[in-house]
Design a protein around this motif. Sequence first.
Motif, short mmCIF file in Angstrom:
data_model
loop_
_atom_site.label_atom_id
_atom_site.label_comp_id
_atom_site.label_asym_id
_atom_site.label_seq_id
_atom_site.Cartn_x
_atom_site.Cartn_y
_atom_site.Cartn_z
N ILE A 29 -3.60 0.31 -10.99
CA ILE A 29 -3.56 0.41 -9.53
C ILE A 29 -4.78 1.19 -9.03
CG2 ILE A 29 -2.28 1.28 -7.53
CD1 ILE A 29 0.28 1.08 -9.31
N PRO A 30 -5.58 0.62 -8.11
CA PRO A 30 -6.70 1.37 -7.56
C PRO A 30 -6.19 2.50 -6.67
CG PRO A 30 -6.69 -0.90 -6.71
CD PRO A 30 -5.52 -0.76 -7.62
N ILE A 31 -6.82 3.67 -6.80
CA ILE A 31 -6.44 4.85 -6.02
C ILE A 31 -7.64 5.26 -5.17
CG2 ILE A 31 -5.63 7.23 -6.07
CD1 ILE A 31 -4.39 6.62 -8.82
N VAL A 32 -7.38 5.42 -3.87
CA VAL A 32 -8.40 5.85 -2.92
C VAL A 32 -8.05 7.26 -2.45
CG1 VAL A 32 -9.40 5.43 -0.64
CG2 VAL A 32 -8.86 3.49 -2.15
N ILE A 77 0.85 -1.18 0.00
CA ILE A 77 0.00 0.00 0.00
C ILE A 77 0.89 1.24 0.00
CG2 ILE A 77 -1.86 1.24 1.18
CD1 ILE A 77 -2.52 -1.73 0.30
N LEU A 78 0.67 2.12 -0.98
CA LEU A 78 1.42 3.38 -1.06
C LEU A 78 0.57 4.49 -0.46
CD1 LEU A 78 3.64 5.32 -2.01
CD2 LEU A 78 2.59 5.25 -4.30
N ILE A 79 1.13 5.18 0.51
CA ILE A 79 0.47 6.31 1.17
C ILE A 79 1.13 7.59 0.65
CG2 ILE A 79 -0.05 7.44 3.38
CD1 ILE A 79 0.59 4.54 4.60
N ASP A 92 -0.17 -2.39 -4.64
CA ASP A 92 -1.48 -2.98 -4.88
C ASP A 92 -2.58 -1.93 -4.80
OD1 ASP A 92 -0.78 -5.85 -5.12
OD2 ASP A 92 0.00 -5.51 -3.10
N LEU A 93 -2.33 -0.84 -4.06
CA LEU A 93 -3.33 0.21 -3.87
C LEU A 93 -2.61 1.48 -3.43
CD1 LEU A 93 -6.81 0.00 -2.52
CD2 LEU A 93 -5.28 1.45 -1.21
N VAL A 94 -3.19 2.64 -3.78
CA VAL A 94 -2.65 3.94 -3.36
C VAL A 94 -3.70 4.64 -2.51
CG1 VAL A 94 -1.89 6.23 -4.12
CG2 VAL A 94 -1.18 4.19 -5.39
N LEU A 95 -3.27 5.13 -1.34
CA LEU A 95 -4.08 6.03 -0.51
C LEU A 95 -3.54 7.43 -0.78
CD1 LEU A 95 -4.11 4.03 2.85
CD2 LEU A 95 -5.98 4.23 1.19
#
Length: 126
Positions: A77-80, A5-7, A48-51
Amino acid sequence: MAKKILIIEDQAQLRYMMALTLRYMNYEALEAKDGYAGIQTSLAEHPDLVLLDLGLPGMSGFDTAKKIKENPQTGQIPIVALTGWEPSLFAAKARQAGMVVYLQKPVSLATIVERIETLTRPVAAV
Protein backbone atom coordinates in the motif's frame (compact mmCIF):
# COMPACT_ATOMS: atom_id res chain seq x y z
CA MET A 1 -15.20 0.59 -8.04
CA ALA A 2 -14.13 3.58 -5.97
CA LYS A 3 -10.54 3.80 -4.79
CA LYS A 4 -10.28 3.23 -1.05
CA ILE A 5 -8.27 5.88 0.80
CA LEU A 6 -7.36 5.56 4.49
CA ILE A 7 -6.86 8.85 6.34
CA ILE A 8 -4.87 8.47 9.55
CA GLU A 9 -5.18 11.84 11.29
CA ASP A 10 -5.63 12.68 14.98
CA GLN A 11 -7.38 16.02 14.44
CA ALA A 12 -11.03 14.97 14.17
CA GLN A 13 -12.29 17.99 12.22
CA LEU A 14 -9.49 17.82 9.67
CA ARG A 15 -9.95 14.05 9.27
CA TYR A 16 -13.70 14.50 8.82
CA MET A 17 -13.32 17.29 6.25
CA MET A 18 -10.73 15.34 4.24
CA ALA A 19 -12.95 12.25 4.27
CA LEU A 20 -16.04 14.24 3.31
CA THR A 21 -14.21 15.90 0.44
CA LEU A 22 -12.77 12.64 -0.86
CA ARG A 23 -16.21 11.00 -0.68
CA TYR A 24 -17.65 13.91 -2.65
CA MET A 25 -14.99 13.19 -5.28
CA ASN A 26 -16.13 9.53 -5.47
CA TYR A 27 -13.42 7.95 -3.34
CA GLU A 28 -14.20 5.57 -0.51
CA ALA A 29 -12.69 7.34 2.50
CA LEU A 30 -11.79 5.40 5.64
CA GLU A 31 -10.80 7.15 8.85
CA ALA A 32 -8.48 6.32 11.74
CA LYS A 33 -7.66 8.62 14.66
CA ASP A 34 -4.24 7.17 15.50
CA GLY A 35 -1.58 4.76 14.31
CA TYR A 36 -2.99 1.74 16.11
CA ALA A 37 -6.42 2.20 14.52
CA GLY A 38 -4.77 2.92 11.17
CA ILE A 39 -2.84 -0.35 11.22
CA GLN A 40 -5.97 -2.31 12.13
CA THR A 41 -8.01 -0.56 9.42
CA SER A 42 -5.32 -1.17 6.80
CA LEU A 43 -5.34 -4.89 7.67
CA ALA A 44 -9.12 -5.14 7.63
CA GLU A 45 -9.88 -2.93 4.62
CA HIS A 46 -6.78 -3.11 2.36
CA PRO A 47 -6.96 0.51 1.17
CA ASP A 48 -5.50 1.58 -2.15
CA LEU A 49 -3.54 4.39 -0.45
CA VAL A 50 -2.90 5.81 3.03
CA LEU A 51 -2.74 9.52 3.87
CA LEU A 52 -0.75 9.61 7.11
CA ASP A 53 -0.12 12.41 9.58
CA LEU A 54 3.26 12.17 11.30
CA GLY A 55 2.38 13.70 14.68
CA LEU A 56 0.02 11.10 16.05
CA PRO A 57 -0.67 10.25 19.70
CA GLY A 58 0.72 6.99 21.05
CA MET A 59 2.52 5.82 17.91
CA SER A 60 4.17 8.24 15.51
CA GLY A 61 3.36 8.31 11.83
CA PHE A 62 6.87 6.99 11.16
CA ASP A 63 6.26 3.91 13.33
CA THR A 64 2.78 3.47 11.87
CA ALA A 65 4.20 3.47 8.33
CA LYS A 66 6.88 0.95 9.30
CA LYS A 67 4.28 -1.42 10.76
CA ILE A 68 2.07 -1.17 7.68
CA LYS A 69 5.05 -1.74 5.36
CA GLU A 70 6.44 -4.68 7.40
CA ASN A 71 3.22 -6.68 7.11
CA PRO A 72 2.98 -8.81 3.94
CA GLN A 73 -0.78 -8.13 3.78
CA THR A 74 -0.33 -4.34 3.67
CA GLY A 75 3.26 -3.77 2.57
CA GLN A 76 2.33 -2.86 -1.01
CA ILE A 77 0.00 0.00 0.00
CA PRO A 78 1.46 3.41 -0.94
CA ILE A 79 1.71 5.76 2.04
CA VAL A 80 1.69 9.54 1.66
CA ALA A 81 2.91 11.71 4.54
CA LEU A 82 0.42 14.54 5.00
CA THR A 83 1.78 16.71 7.79
CA GLY A 84 2.52 20.19 8.97
CA TRP A 85 6.09 19.23 9.77
CA GLU A 86 8.94 20.81 7.83
CA PRO A 87 10.04 18.56 4.94
CA SER A 88 13.70 19.54 5.18
CA LEU A 89 13.73 18.03 8.69
CA PHE A 90 11.50 14.98 8.25
CA ALA A 91 11.14 13.94 4.59
CA ALA A 92 14.19 11.62 4.63
CA LYS A 93 12.94 9.92 7.80
CA ALA A 94 9.50 9.52 6.20
CA ARG A 95 11.06 7.82 3.15
CA GLN A 96 13.05 5.50 5.41
CA ALA A 97 9.79 4.54 7.12
CA GLY A 98 8.25 3.59 3.76
CA MET A 99 6.36 6.72 2.73
CA VAL A 100 6.59 7.48 -0.99
CA VAL A 101 5.45 11.12 -1.02
CA TYR A 102 5.78 13.92 1.55
CA LEU A 103 3.13 16.65 1.46
CA GLN A 104 3.28 19.57 3.87
CA LYS A 105 0.01 21.05 5.14
CA PRO A 106 -1.63 23.15 4.01
CA VAL A 107 -1.78 21.43 0.66
CA SER A 108 -4.28 21.87 -2.14
CA LEU A 109 -6.92 19.27 -2.78
CA ALA A 110 -5.76 19.14 -6.39
CA THR A 111 -2.29 18.08 -5.25
CA ILE A 112 -3.68 15.37 -2.95
CA VAL A 113 -5.92 14.00 -5.71
CA GLU A 114 -3.05 14.08 -8.23
CA ARG A 115 -0.89 12.02 -5.84
CA ILE A 116 -3.74 9.58 -5.18
CA GLU A 117 -4.32 9.07 -8.90
CA THR A 118 -0.61 8.75 -9.71
CA LEU A 119 0.12 6.28 -6.91
CA THR A 120 -2.95 4.10 -7.46
CA ARG A 121 -2.76 3.93 -11.25
CA PRO A 122 -2.70 0.31 -12.44
CA VAL A 123 0.62 -0.85 -13.82
CA ALA A 124 0.34 -1.59 -17.53
CA ALA A 125 0.95 -5.19 -18.51
CA VAL A 126 3.81 -5.75 -20.92
